[in-house]
Design an enzyme around this catalytic site. Structure first.
Site, PDB file in Angstrom:
ATOM      1  N   ARG A  27      -6.174   9.670  -1.255  1.00  0.00           N
ATOM      2  CA  ARG A  27      -5.734   9.930  -2.633  1.00  0.00           C
ATOM      3  C   ARG A  27      -6.932  10.083  -3.552  1.00  0.00           C
ATOM      4  O   ARG A  27      -6.937  10.902  -4.465  1.00  0.00           O
ATOM      5  CB  ARG A  27      -4.830   8.789  -3.117  1.00  0.00           C
ATOM      6  CG  ARG A  27      -3.447   8.831  -2.494  1.00  0.00           C
ATOM      7  CD  ARG A  27      -2.534   7.789  -3.121  1.00  0.00           C
ATOM      8  NE  ARG A  27      -2.970   6.433  -2.833  1.00  0.00           N
ATOM      9  CZ  ARG A  27      -3.190   5.501  -3.753  1.00  0.00           C
ATOM     10  NH1 ARG A  27      -2.997   5.772  -5.023  1.00  0.00           N
ATOM     11  NH2 ARG A  27      -3.590   4.293  -3.402  1.00  0.00           N
ATOM     12  N   HIS A  32       0.867  -1.178   0.000  1.00  0.00           N
ATOM     13  CA  HIS A  32       0.000   0.000   0.000  1.00  0.00           C
ATOM     14  C   HIS A  32       0.901   1.224   0.000  1.00  0.00           C
ATOM     15  O   HIS A  32       1.886   1.275   0.732  1.00  0.00           O
ATOM     16  CB  HIS A  32      -0.907  -0.020   1.232  1.00  0.00           C
ATOM     17  CG  HIS A  32      -2.050   0.932   1.134  1.00  0.00           C
ATOM     18  ND1 HIS A  32      -1.893   2.284   1.238  1.00  0.00           N
ATOM     19  CD2 HIS A  32      -3.371   0.724   0.918  1.00  0.00           C
ATOM     20  CE1 HIS A  32      -3.075   2.872   1.098  1.00  0.00           C
ATOM     21  NE2 HIS A  32      -3.991   1.938   0.905  1.00  0.00           N
TER      22      HIS A  32
END
Lengths: 130, 118, 581, 246
Positions: C255, C234
Site C-alpha cells: 500500500r 491488518h
C-alpha cells in the site's frame, strides 16, 4: 540443558600464519587439466596417426613420443592414486599417514614399471629392471 | 522411502566409479604390455596385432573411451563450478556434458566402423 | 521435579527476548542468563515474521518529533507518551547497533545509504527494511549474537506459570515440551517477552504456535494490564482457502508503494472511507473499510477484497516484493500481474502489561518488553513500529535488567509448591474423555471474529462474555492422550487456556470503552469521544473471587504533546472508575 | 482428492488417509492428522509461510518445508520422513542442535572492525552489496545439511549452511575475523575441500541460496591467499550519523 557456550573451532589458530589450503585438492584439478592435454596426445598418437601395433612400437623408440608417454604416465598415476586417496580418506578417521606412504610407494613403483616398459621398447630388450 | 538423490550426486558417483575403472585399466594396460614383452623379448608384434585388432577389443576400446569421456567431461564441469559458474544451472551442465560425451562416442564409433565390420 | 536458579530468566526468543539477553549480558557478563523459548531460538515468534520493516528517523530532513507525532496520531492519542518517546528516541541508535554491532545488512539506496520506504500513516518515508522479509535478517543476526555469548537457552520449553506472591515475581514454572516434564526456575529478574499474537480470531496473522501466553501468565500473576481492547487487524491478510497460509500478511509496503484496494464490483472503496489518504490511511481505517465492504456483500468469492499492485509494473513488483510475490505464487496467483484476494486479519495486540520505559511492570522482579507490553502504540500501531518496539524495548529493558538484576533477591521455592503447580498444568491427563482442543479453538476463533472483532456492539460483547465462560469450562474437560513427550494436543490445550484468558480480557475492556477509537470500533458508539475517552482502560486480576478481574480507567497523561483536539491540557489528576467483574 | 500420507514415526511407519482441499500444503495435512486422526503425531512448525525454517522434513524422498510444499503436485502419495544427518527427537521433530553445532564452529556472528561505528555506505552496484545479497536470507532450516551426502560420508564436514554463512562474513568488509574464519573453513576434513560439488544444497534451498557458490568462493579465496597473500581491505565509508548523542 542445551547450553551454547561459545564454541571455539577445532584448529589451533596460533601456529599457522596463512589459512590452510588442500594441495591435494588443487593438484587434482591441475593434474586433471594436464591429463586432458596428455591424453588427447596419447589417443591421437596411438589411435589416429597409424594404429598398427608394430608402427606404434617402433614409434616409441623416438624420444618425443616416449616423453609424451612418460609424462602421461606420471600425471595419470598421480591423478588416479590421489583420487583413490581421497576416497579412502573419507572412510578413514583422522589423518592416516601410512596411507600416504603406501600410495606414494605404489605410485613410484607404477611409474618405474611403466618407464621400464617404455625403455624396453627403446632399447629393444625385454626389461631393464624387472 | 529411499532418499531421492540429486543429479549432482549421481554425477559424483559416475565420476568416482569411472575414475576407479580407469585406474584399474591403467594397471591392466601395464600388465598386458609386460606380458607381451616378458616371454619374447623379440618384439614380435604381429601376434599381438592379431589379437588386439579383433572386433571385441575395438568394442572394449570404445567402452574405455566412453568411460574416460564421462570422467573428463564431468571433471571439466566441476572445474567450471569451482569458478562459481553454472551452479544454479547445474542440471543443464550435467545434461550438456552427457550430450557432448555421446556425440564424441558416436564420432569414435563411426571412425572405427571399418575395423568393426571388416 | 527439576529446579534451577538463575539471575535472569528471559521468556521468549523473539526480537525483544534475544536483544534483552544480549544487552543484559553485555551490561553485566557475570549474570547467569537463561532464555526459555516455546519454539526454536529466534525462529518462533513475531519479529521473525516481520516483512515490512523498522521505522526510524535517519534522514536529516525528518525528525524524531515527527515520528513521535505520527505515532501518537496513529494511536489516537491514548499512548503512554513516555513509552512512545523512548521508542522514537532510541530507534536511530538501535538501527546503528543492528547494522554495525549485530551484523544486519539492510537494503540500500543507489548511493549506498540505508534505504527507507513508504509505509502508511507516516509523514515521511522512514521504514528501514531488508527486502520484504526483514524479520529473517534481524532474527538470524540476533540469534548469531546470542551464540557468541555465554547465554544458556532452553528451546521448546514453555512457561506455564509465573511464580508470584502478588508483589514480586520469583520465577516461572516451565514445561519441557520435548520430554513432557516440568522445570521450576527461580530467578532474580524475569523478563516476559513471549510476544502477543492474537490468534484467537478466525483469520489471524501471527505464527501458529503463538497464543498470547505472556499476557495470560502476567494476568494470572496479578500484573496490571492496559488497553486490552486494542487488537489490531491488518488490512491485507492473504486468503488461501482452507490452507493455513490464510491470514498471513501481505506487507504494508504494497500500500505504501501505491497498491490499490478494490471490492468485488471493481470499486476503489477507500474513497468512501478516507478520500484523502485512500489506501495509505492507517491500518485501523483500512482494515475496517475492508470489513465493511465484505459485510455489505461486496466481497469476493472467498469473502475478501482485492489488492492490486500490477499497475506499478510487474518488473518493479517482482524486484521490490520478491517474498510477497512468492507467497502469493505458492497459493496459485500472481501478485505482479493481477489482483489478489485479501481480508483483514488479526495481527497485533496494542494492549498488554503496563510498564515504565525501563520495562518494569507492577510487580517487582518482572520486566516486560515487546508485544507483551502495552501503551507504546495506543489504540493503533503504525506499520513498522512493531519490530521497532520489540528490538528497542529489548535493548532498553536488557540494559535495565543488566543494571538491576544482581541486586534483586533470589527466593527458591519449596519442592511441594512446584509439584502442586505442575499437577495443575498436567490435569488434562486425568480426564477420561472430553473435547478436542482443536475443535474448541475453532469455536473460539469464530466467536471472537464475530462478536469481538473489527466491529463490536454491547449485545455481542455480552454474548461473547457468556460464551467465553462456557468455553473456559469446557477447557477443563479436555482430554489429552499419548506420551507426554512432544505432545501437541497438550500444547493445544495450554494454548487454548491462554487464548481464552486473553479473549476475556479483550471482551471486558471492549465492553467498558463506550466509544470508537483506533482499532476498537463500537457500532453502538461509532464516534471518537475525546471528551470522555482520552483514557486508558486498566485491568487486573481480582483478589475478591478467583478468576475475577477488576477494571478501571485513568486519564491519559499528555506529558510531551497535547493532542490538537484537546484545547487546554487537563490537570493530570487521575479520574478513576472501578468496575468489578 | 484423497491423499495417502505415510509418516515415518519413531514407532514405525504409519499411514493416514487425508482429504486434501485446494491450496493446502503438507503442513495442513499434518495438522489434520494431528487434530482429527491421531493426536500423538508430533511435528514442528511456527510461521507457516517459509520464514522460520522450523518445518523442514523429507517429503517423498526430497527435503522441503512442509508449509511451502503443496499437496496437489505430490499426487496421491506422500511420504514424510524426518531430516537426515540430525538426531530425531520424536516422529518428524529433529534436534536442530545437530545443525547448530556445525554452524557455531564458524563463529557465525559479525565481529566488527574497530572503525565500524555506524552503518557503512554500500552502493547497490558495489561488490560487497552484491556478494552478500546472494547469500543472505538463510533461515537455518537445515534442508541443505540433510540433502548433503558429503555430511553422510564425512560427519565432521561443516555443511552448506555454515560455510555459506562463513563466506558471507568473509565477504563482509565490516568483519574483522577473516583470517580466523578462513583457518576454520580451510580445514581438511571439516572444511571446504571436502565438498564434492554435488549441489544438492542448491537444489533444496527454499530461499534460492547457492551454498556451493559460496564454497567455491571460499576455495578460491584460500588459494589466492596462499599464492598472492591477503587482500588489502579498504575501510568502508560510514554513513553520517544523524544524532550526535548516539
Amino acid at each position: 540443558m542445551a547450553t551454547p557456550s561459545p564454541v571455539k573451532p577445532e584448529v589451533s589458530t596460533a601456529r599457522s600464519s596463512t589459512p590452510p589450503v588442500s594441495w591435494a585438492w588443487i593438484l587434482q584439478r591441475f593434474s586433471g587439466l594436464l591429463l586432458l592435454v596428455f591424453l588427447a596426445g596419447h589417443l591421437w598418437v596411438e589411435h589416429f596417426m597409424n594404429a598398427r601395433v608394430d608402427v606404434i612400437a617402433s614409434r616409441l623408440t623416438h624420444g618425443i613420443y616416449d616423453t609424451l608417454d612418460i609424462g602421461l604416465l606420471i600425471v595419470v598415476v598421480y591423478h588416479g592414486l590421489n583420487g583413490l586417496r581421497g576416497i579412502l580418506k573419507e572412510t578413514l578417521e583422522g589423518r592416516a599417514v601410512w596411507l600416504d606412504y603406501t600410495l606414494s610407494c605404489l605410485g613410484i613403483v607404477t611409474v618405474v614399471w611403466g618407464v621400464d616398459i617404455l625403455w624396453a621398447f627403446w632399447y629393444h630388450r625385454p626389461f631393464l629392471i624387472f | 522411502m529411499p532418499h531421492k538423490h540429486t543429479r549432482g550426486y549421481k554425477a559424483f558417483w559416475a565420476h568416482r566409479v569411472s575414475g576407479l575403472l580407469i585406474l584399474g585399466y591403467l594397471y591392466l594396460h601395464l600388465c598386458l604390455l609386460s606380458a607381451v614383452l616378458l616371454p619374447s623379448g623379440s618384439h614380435d608384434f604381429n601376434a599381438v596385432a592379431k589379437v588386439v585388432e579383433q572386433p571385441i577389443f575395438i568394442v572394449a576400446d570404445l567402452v574405455l573411451f566412453a568411460i574416460i569421456l564421462v570422467h573428463v567431461l564431468n571433471g571439466l564441469r566441476l572445474i567450471v563450478a569451482d569458478f562459481g559458474w553454472m551452479i544454479r544451472e547445474n542440471r543443464f551442465a550435467i545434461w550438456l556434458s552427457m550430450a557432448v560425451g555421446a556425440i564424441m562416442v558416436l564420432i569414435a564409433v563411426l571412425t572405427l566402423m571399418p575395423h568393426l565390420v571388416g | 521435579m527439576r529446579t534451577e536458579s538463575v539471575d535472569v530468566l528471559i521468556l521468549g526468543s523473539g526480537g525483544a527476548g534475544l536483544f534483552a539477553a544480549i544487552h543484559a549480558y553485555d551490561m553485566n557478563p557475570r549474570l547467569k542468563i537463561l532464555v526459555v523459548t516455546k519454539g526454536l531460538m529466534g525462529k518462533s515468534g513475531c519479529t521473525r515474521m516481520v516483512q515490512g520493516g523498522f521505522n526510524v528517523v535517519l534522514d536529516p530532513a525528518d525528525s524524531i518529533e515527527r515520528h513521535f507525532s505520527d505515532t501518537l496520531k496513529g494511536g489516537r492519542y491514548i499512548n503512554d507518551q513516555e513509552l512512545t518517546w523512548a521508542l522514537v528516541h532510541d530507534a536511530p541508535a538501535t538501527i546503528h547497533e543492528l547494522e554495525a554491532g549485530v551484523g544486519c545488512f539492510f537494503d540500500r539506496r543507489p548511493d549506498g545509504t540505508i534505504h527507507q520506504k513508504a509505509f502508511a500513516g507516516q509523514s515521511f518515508d522512514r521504514t528501514v527494511h531488508r527486502g520484504d522479509l526483514t524479520g529473517i535478517e534481524i532474527m538470524e543476526r540476533l540469534r548469531d549474537q546470542v551464540l557468541a555469548r555465554n547465554i544458556a537457552v532452553l528451546e521448546e520449553h514453555r512457561a506455564v506459570e509465573l511464580i508470584s506472591d502478588g508483589e514480586r515475581v520469583m520465577g516461572a514454572l516451565v514445561l519441557d515440551i520435548r520430554h513432557g516434564t516440568f522445570l521450576g526456575i527461580t530467578a532474580r529478574a524475569t523478563l516476559l517477552a513471549t510476544g502477543g499474537g492474537p490468534t484467537m480470531y478466525k483469520i489471524a496473522a501471527p505464527s501458529l504456535e503463538k497464543s498470547e501466553d505472556g499476557l495470560a501468565l502476567a494476568f494470572r500473576a496479578g500484573v496490571l494490564m492496559r488497553d486490552m481492547e486494542m487488537v489490531q487487524y491488518h488490512p491485507t491478510g492473504l486468503l488461501a482457502g482452507a490452507g493455513r497460509v490464510t491470514g498471513s500478511v501481505l506487507e504494508e509496503g504494497l500500500r505504501g508503494a501505491g497498491g490499490r484496494l478494490y471490492n468485488a464490483q471493481g470499486e476503489r472503496y477507500m474513497a468512501r472511507y478516507d478520500p484523502e489518504r485512500m489506501e495509505r490511511a492507517t491500518r485501523d481505517v483500512v482494515a475496517r473499510a475492508g470489513y465493511m465492504e465484505i459485510m455489505a456483500g461486496r466481497g469476493g468469492p472467498q469473502g475478501g477484497v482485492f489488492i492490486d499492485v500490477s499497475h506499478l509494473g510487474p518488473e518493479f513488483v517482482r524486484k521490490t516484493f520478491p517474498g510477497m510475490v512468492q507467497r502469493v505464487q505458492d497459493i496459485g496467483f500472481d501478485l505482479a500481474t493481477g489482483p489478489v484476494e485479501v481480508s483483514p486479519t488479526a495481527h497485533f495486540h496494542m494492549g498488554g502489561v503496563a510498564i515504565d520505559p525501563d520495562g518494569h511492570s507492577s510487580l517487582s522482579g518482572l520486566f516486560v518488553a515487546g508485544e507483551d507490553a502495552g501503551g507504546v502504540h495506543g489504540a493503533n500501531r503504525l506499520g513498522g513500529n512493531g519490530v521497532a518496539e520489540s528490538t528497542i524495548y529489548g535493548r532498553r529493558v536488557g540494559d535495565a535488567i543488566g543494571r538491576e538484576a544482581a541486586a534483586l533477591p533470589l527466593n527458591p521455592l519449596p519442592d511441594e509448591k512446584w509439584e502442586l503447580r505442575a499437577r495443575h498444568h498436567a490435569r488434562f491427563w486425568n480426564t477420561a474423555s472430553g473435547d478436542n482442543p482443536a475443535h474448541l479453538l475453532t469455536e473460539l476463533r469464530m466467536l471472537m471474529w464475530e462478536k469481538c472483532g473489527l466491529v463490536r456492539r454491547e449485545k455481542d460483547l455480552l454474548e461473547c462474555r457468556t460464551a467465553l465462560a462456557a468455553l473456559a469450562e469446557r477447557v477443563e474437560q479436555i482430554s489429552v492422550v499419548g506420551a507426554k513427550a512432544y505432545n501437541l494436543r497438550w500444547a493445544d490445550a495450554l494454548n487454548l487456556e491462554s487464548l481464552i484468558q486473553v479473549s476475556q480480557m479483550v471482551t471486558e475492556s471492549a465492553v467498558v470503552r463506550t466509544e470508537s477509537r483506533g482499532s476498537h470500533y463500537r457500532d453502538d458508539f461509532p464516534a471518537e469521544n475525546d471528551e470522555d475517552w482520552l483514557k486508558n482502560v486498566y485491568l487486573q486480576a481480582s483478589d475478591e473471587k478467583p478468576g475475577g478481574m477488576k477494571i478501571f480507567y485513568k486519564d491519559v497523561i499528555f506529558s510531551r504533546e497535547v493532542p490538537p483536539q484537546v484545547r487546554e491540557a487537563k490537570s493530570h489528576e487521575f479520574s478513576q472508575h472501578m468496575v468489578q467483574r | 482428492m484423497t491423499v495417502t500420507v505415510r509418516i515415518a514415526r519413531t514407532s514405525g511407519e504409519q499411514v493416514f488417509a487425508v482429504e486434501s482441499l485446494a491450496q493446502q500444503t503438507v503442513l495442513d495435512a499434518l495438522f489434520y492428522i494431528q487434530n482429527e486422526l491421531d493426536p500423538t503425531v508430533s511435528f514442528r512448525c511456527s510461521c507457516r509461510v517459509g520464514m522460520c525454517g522450523s518445518c523442514g522434513m523429507v517429503i517423498n524422498g526430497k527435503e522441503g518445508l512442509a508449509c511451502r510444499t503443496s499437496l496437489k503436485p505430490l499426487g496421491g502419495d506422500v511420504t514424510l520422513q524426518p531430516l537426515r544427518h540430525v538426531p530425531v527427537i520424536k516422529d518428524l521433530v529433529v534436534d536442530m542442535e545437530g545443525f547448530f553445532s556445525k554452524y557455531r564452529m564458524i563463529e557465525p556472528y559479525l565481529q566488527p572492525r574497530s572503525e565500524i561505528v555506524a552503518p557503512i555506505v554500500a552502493p547497490l552496484d558495489s561488490h560487497i552489496r552484491q556478494e552478500i545479497d546472494l547469500g543472505l536470507e538463510c533461515i537455518s532450516c537445515g534442508l541443505c545439511l540433510s540433502a548433503c551426502d558429503v555430511v553422510g560420508m564425512v560427519p565432521e564436514f561443516l555443511g552448506p549452511a555454515a560455510l555459506n554463512r562463513a563466506y558471507n562474513l568473509i565477504a563482509d568488509v565490516r568483519d574483522d575475523k577473516t583470517e580466523e574464519r578462513l583457518r576454520v573453513v580451510g580445514q581438511s576434513r571439516a572444511g571446504v575441500w571436502q565438498c564434492h560439488t554435488h549441489m544438492s544444497c542448491v537444489e533444496v534451498c527454499p530461499k534460492n541460496i547457492a551454498p556451493t557458490r559460496a564454497i567455491a568462493h571460499l576455495k578460491r579465496t584460500l588459494i589466492r591467499r596462499r599464492v598472492v597473500g591477503p587482500k588489502k581491505r579498504p575501510i568502508p565509508k560510514l554513513q553520517r550519523i544523524l544524532q550526535e548523542e548516539i
